[in-house]
Design a protein around this motif. Structure first.
Motif, PDB file in Angstrom:
ATOM      1  N   ASP A 143     -11.943  59.020   3.809  1.00 48.97           N
ATOM      2  CA  ASP A 143     -11.709  57.571   3.847  1.00 48.97           C
ATOM      3  C   ASP A 143     -12.413  56.825   2.714  1.00 48.97           C
ATOM      4  O   ASP A 143     -12.402  55.600   2.685  1.00 48.97           O
ATOM      5  N   LEU A 144     -13.029  57.545   1.788  1.00 48.46           N
ATOM      6  CA  LEU A 144     -13.823  56.917   0.737  1.00 48.46           C
ATOM      7  C   LEU A 144     -13.012  55.912  -0.072  1.00 48.46           C
ATOM      8  O   LEU A 144     -13.428  54.756  -0.214  1.00 48.46           O
ATOM      9  N   ALA A 145     -11.888  56.294  -0.605  1.00 45.76           N
ATOM     10  CA  ALA A 145     -11.094  55.387  -1.445  1.00 45.76           C
ATOM     11  C   ALA A 145     -10.644  54.160  -0.655  1.00 45.76           C
ATOM     12  O   ALA A 145     -10.760  53.023  -1.151  1.00 45.76           O
ATOM     13  N   ASP A 146     -10.162  54.352   0.559  1.00 45.35           N
ATOM     14  CA  ASP A 146      -9.709  53.225   1.378  1.00 45.35           C
ATOM     15  C   ASP A 146     -10.857  52.266   1.699  1.00 45.35           C
ATOM     16  O   ASP A 146     -10.700  51.052   1.651  1.00 45.35           O
ATOM     17  N   THR A 147     -12.026  52.812   2.011  1.00 50.70           N
ATOM     18  CA  THR A 147     -13.182  51.976   2.331  1.00 50.70           C
ATOM     19  C   THR A 147     -13.634  51.187   1.103  1.00 50.70           C
ATOM     20  O   THR A 147     -13.928  49.990   1.198  1.00 50.70           O
ATOM     21  N   LEU A 148     -13.656  51.832  -0.056  1.00 52.90           N
ATOM     22  CA  LEU A 148     -14.034  51.124  -1.276  1.00 52.90           C
ATOM     23  C   LEU A 148     -13.027  50.020  -1.599  1.00 52.90           C
ATOM     24  O   LEU A 148     -13.404  48.942  -2.066  1.00 52.90           O
ATOM     25  N   GLN A 149     -11.758  50.269  -1.343  1.00 54.45           N
ATOM     26  CA  GLN A 149     -10.748  49.232  -1.568  1.00 54.45           C
ATOM     27  C   GLN A 149     -10.961  48.045  -0.640  1.00 54.45           C
ATOM     28  O   GLN A 149     -10.785  46.894  -1.056  1.00 54.45           O
ATOM     29  N   LEU A 150     -11.362  48.295   0.595  1.00 56.16           N
ATOM     30  CA  LEU A 150     -11.678  47.195   1.515  1.00 56.16           C
ATOM     31  C   LEU A 150     -12.882  46.395   1.018  1.00 56.16           C
ATOM     32  O   LEU A 150     -12.877  45.167   1.050  1.00 56.16           O
ATOM     33  N   PHE A 151     -13.926  47.099   0.553  1.00 57.23           N
ATOM     34  CA  PHE A 151     -15.087  46.411  -0.008  1.00 57.23           C
ATOM     35  C   PHE A 151     -14.692  45.586  -1.236  1.00 57.23           C
ATOM     36  O   PHE A 151     -15.132  44.451  -1.402  1.00 57.23           O
ATOM     37  N   ALA A 152     -13.867  46.166  -2.098  1.00 58.09           N
ATOM     38  CA  ALA A 152     -13.434  45.449  -3.306  1.00 58.09           C
ATOM     39  C   ALA A 152     -12.628  44.202  -2.938  1.00 58.09           C
ATOM     40  O   ALA A 152     -12.770  43.153  -3.575  1.00 58.09           O
ATOM     41  N   ARG A 153     -11.798  44.319  -1.905  1.00 58.37           N
ATOM     42  CA  ARG A 153     -11.034  43.150  -1.452  1.00 58.37           C
ATOM     43  C   ARG A 153     -11.984  42.060  -0.942  1.00 58.37           C
ATOM     44  O   ARG A 153     -11.805  40.877  -1.223  1.00 58.37           O
ATOM     45  N   LEU A 154     -13.010  42.457  -0.190  1.00 58.86           N
ATOM     46  CA  LEU A 154     -14.006  41.509   0.301  1.00 58.86           C
ATOM     47  C   LEU A 154     -14.719  40.832  -0.866  1.00 58.86           C
ATOM     48  O   LEU A 154     -14.892  39.614  -0.882  1.00 58.86           O
ATOM     49  N   ILE A 155     -15.125  41.618  -1.843  1.00 58.86           N
ATOM     50  CA  ILE A 155     -15.797  41.064  -3.024  1.00 58.86           C
ATOM     51  C   ILE A 155     -14.874  40.072  -3.723  1.00 58.86           C
ATOM     52  O   ILE A 155     -15.293  38.970  -4.092  1.00 58.86           O
ATOM     53  N   GLY A 156     -13.625  40.432  -3.907  1.00 56.88           N
ATOM     54  CA  GLY A 156     -12.664  39.542  -4.549  1.00 56.88           C
ATOM     55  C   GLY A 156     -12.482  38.244  -3.781  1.00 56.88           C
ATOM     56  O   GLY A 156     -12.413  37.171  -4.376  1.00 56.88           O
ATOM     57  N   CYS A 157     -12.429  38.332  -2.464  1.00 53.27           N
ATOM     58  CA  CYS A 157     -12.280  37.118  -1.649  1.00 53.27           C
ATOM     59  C   CYS A 157     -13.507  36.215  -1.761  1.00 53.27           C
ATOM     60  O   CYS A 157     -13.384  34.992  -1.805  1.00 53.27           O
ATOM     61  N   ILE A 158     -14.688  36.821  -1.806  1.00 52.32           N
ATOM     62  CA  ILE A 158     -15.909  36.020  -1.948  1.00 52.32           C
ATOM     63  C   ILE A 158     -15.931  35.321  -3.298  1.00 52.32           C
ATOM     64  O   ILE A 158     -16.234  34.133  -3.387  1.00 52.32           O
ATOM     65  N   PHE A 159     -15.616  36.063  -4.376  1.00 52.28           N
ATOM     66  CA  PHE A 159     -15.559  35.424  -5.693  1.00 52.28           C
ATOM     67  C   PHE A 159     -14.525  34.301  -5.698  1.00 52.28           C
ATOM     68  O   PHE A 159     -14.777  33.209  -6.170  1.00 52.28           O
ATOM     69  N   PHE A 160     -13.363  34.585  -5.178  1.00 53.98           N
ATOM     70  CA  PHE A 160     -12.278  33.603  -5.154  1.00 53.98           C
ATOM     71  C   PHE A 160     -12.667  32.397  -4.307  1.00 53.98           C
ATOM     72  O   PHE A 160     -12.425  31.260  -4.689  1.00 53.98           O
ATOM     73  N   GLY A 161     -13.327  32.644  -3.179  1.00 56.26           N
ATOM     74  CA  GLY A 161     -13.761  31.568  -2.286  1.00 56.26           C
ATOM     75  C   GLY A 161     -14.830  30.686  -2.879  1.00 56.26           C
ATOM     76  O   GLY A 161     -15.001  29.544  -2.474  1.00 56.26           O
ATOM     77  N   ASN A 162     -15.564  31.199  -3.844  1.00 58.71           N
ATOM     78  CA  ASN A 162     -16.594  30.412  -4.512  1.00 58.71           C
ATOM     79  C   ASN A 162     -16.018  29.571  -5.640  1.00 58.71           C
ATOM     80  O   ASN A 162     -16.756  29.029  -6.452  1.00 58.71           O
ATOM     81  N   GLY A 163     -14.712  29.510  -5.723  1.00 54.68           N
ATOM     82  CA  GLY A 163     -14.084  28.615  -6.694  1.00 54.68           C
ATOM     83  C   GLY A 163     -13.483  29.350  -7.850  1.00 54.68           C
ATOM     84  O   GLY A 163     -14.124  30.185  -8.486  1.00 54.68           O
ATOM     85  N   ARG A 164     -12.233  29.098  -8.119  1.00 55.24           N
ATOM     86  CA  ARG A 164     -11.507  29.714  -9.238  1.00 55.24           C
ATOM     87  C   ARG A 164     -12.194  29.432 -10.560  1.00 55.24           C
ATOM     88  O   ARG A 164     -12.214  30.255 -11.456  1.00 55.24           O
ATOM     89  N   SER A 165     -12.841  28.272 -10.698  1.00 55.24           N
ATOM     90  CA  SER A 165     -13.525  27.944 -11.961  1.00 55.24           C
ATOM     91  C   SER A 165     -14.696  28.890 -12.219  1.00 55.24           C
ATOM     92  O   SER A 165     -15.091  29.099 -13.348  1.00 55.24           O
ATOM     93  N   ALA A 166     -15.240  29.471 -11.150  1.00 55.41           N
ATOM     94  CA  ALA A 166     -16.358  30.402 -11.310  1.00 55.41           C
ATOM     95  C   ALA A 166     -15.910  31.715 -11.933  1.00 55.41           C
ATOM     96  O   ALA A 166     -16.715  32.491 -12.377  1.00 55.41           O
ATOM     97  N   LEU A 167     -14.629  31.966 -11.965  1.00 47.42           N
ATOM     98  CA  LEU A 167     -14.139  33.273 -12.384  1.00 47.42           C
ATOM     99  C   LEU A 167     -13.686  33.306 -13.827  1.00 47.42           C
ATOM    100  O   LEU A 167     -13.096  34.278 -14.262  1.00 47.42           O
ATOM    101  N   ARG A 168     -13.927  32.297 -14.564  1.00 48.66           N
ATOM    102  CA  ARG A 168     -13.501  32.282 -15.977  1.00 48.66           C
ATOM    103  C   ARG A 168     -14.592  32.779 -16.872  1.00 48.66           C
ATOM    104  O   ARG A 168     -15.717  32.762 -16.648  1.00 48.66           O
TER     105      ARG A 168
END
Length: 168
Positions: A143-168
């Motif tokens: 389950d390693l790849a699937d679990t890492l993909q879930l973590f990456a999705r969480l990280i992406g949502c946190i970055f995105f949730g902190n504002g699109r301007s923060a990602l430039r």
């Protein structure tokens, strides 16, 4: 490679630094990644034009890569995500004709790698969640790849949730 904690603040926006702190404070993702992958190093990195920028690290093996460090993206193993968004698992890099010649492999003496892209909710590629080690690692967790993909999705949502301007 550039080193120094003060440099990270010139590469990452305050919102990105805040998002990284939120991720680490609430989930300890990088520590979990190293345990799951049986590796000594894990990082969250972003792509910044032509560079791979280290946002945060967990390094029990003293690999020598620090938050704020940058590498040309094309020499990294994570560069594969620019053209192929699938998880990349390399238990023994020296056996991979395609990856063993990358400069980063020789520079850090890498023998194993696992990584997944961090894709934001709007579908754009932000960076990568990866683990590295200087020794070969047999990936025994199916389950390693699937679990890492879930973590990456969480990280992406946190970055995105902190504002699109923060990602430039």
């Amino acid at each position: 490679m550039q080193n120094g904690q003060s440099e990270i603040h010139t590469i990452l926006t305050p919102d990105e630094c805040s998002a990284i702190a939120e991720i680490e404070a609430t989930t300890s993702i990088l520590s979990i990644v190293t345990r799951m992958a049986q590796m000594r190093f894990a990082a969250i990195a972003k792509y910044d034009n032509t560079d791979w920028v280290v946002c945060s690290v967990h390094d029990t093996g003293e690999l020598g890569i620090s938050a704020g460090d940058t590498l040309p993206v094309e020499i990294t193993l994570c560069s594969d995500f620019l053209t192929d968004p699938r998880a990349l698992l390399l238990p023994d890099i020296s056996k991979s004709l395609r990856h063993r010649t990358r400069p980063v492999v020789k520079q850090y003496g890498l023998e194993s790698y696992v990584g997944v892209p961090i894709i934001l909710p709007d579908g754009s590629l932000y960076g990568a969640l990866c683990a590295l080690d200087s020794k070969p690692v047999a990936f025994e967790n199916p389950d390693l790849a699937d679990t890492l993909q879930l973590f990456a999705r969480l990280i992406g949502c946190i970055f995105f949730g902190n504002g699109r301007s923060a990602l430039r």
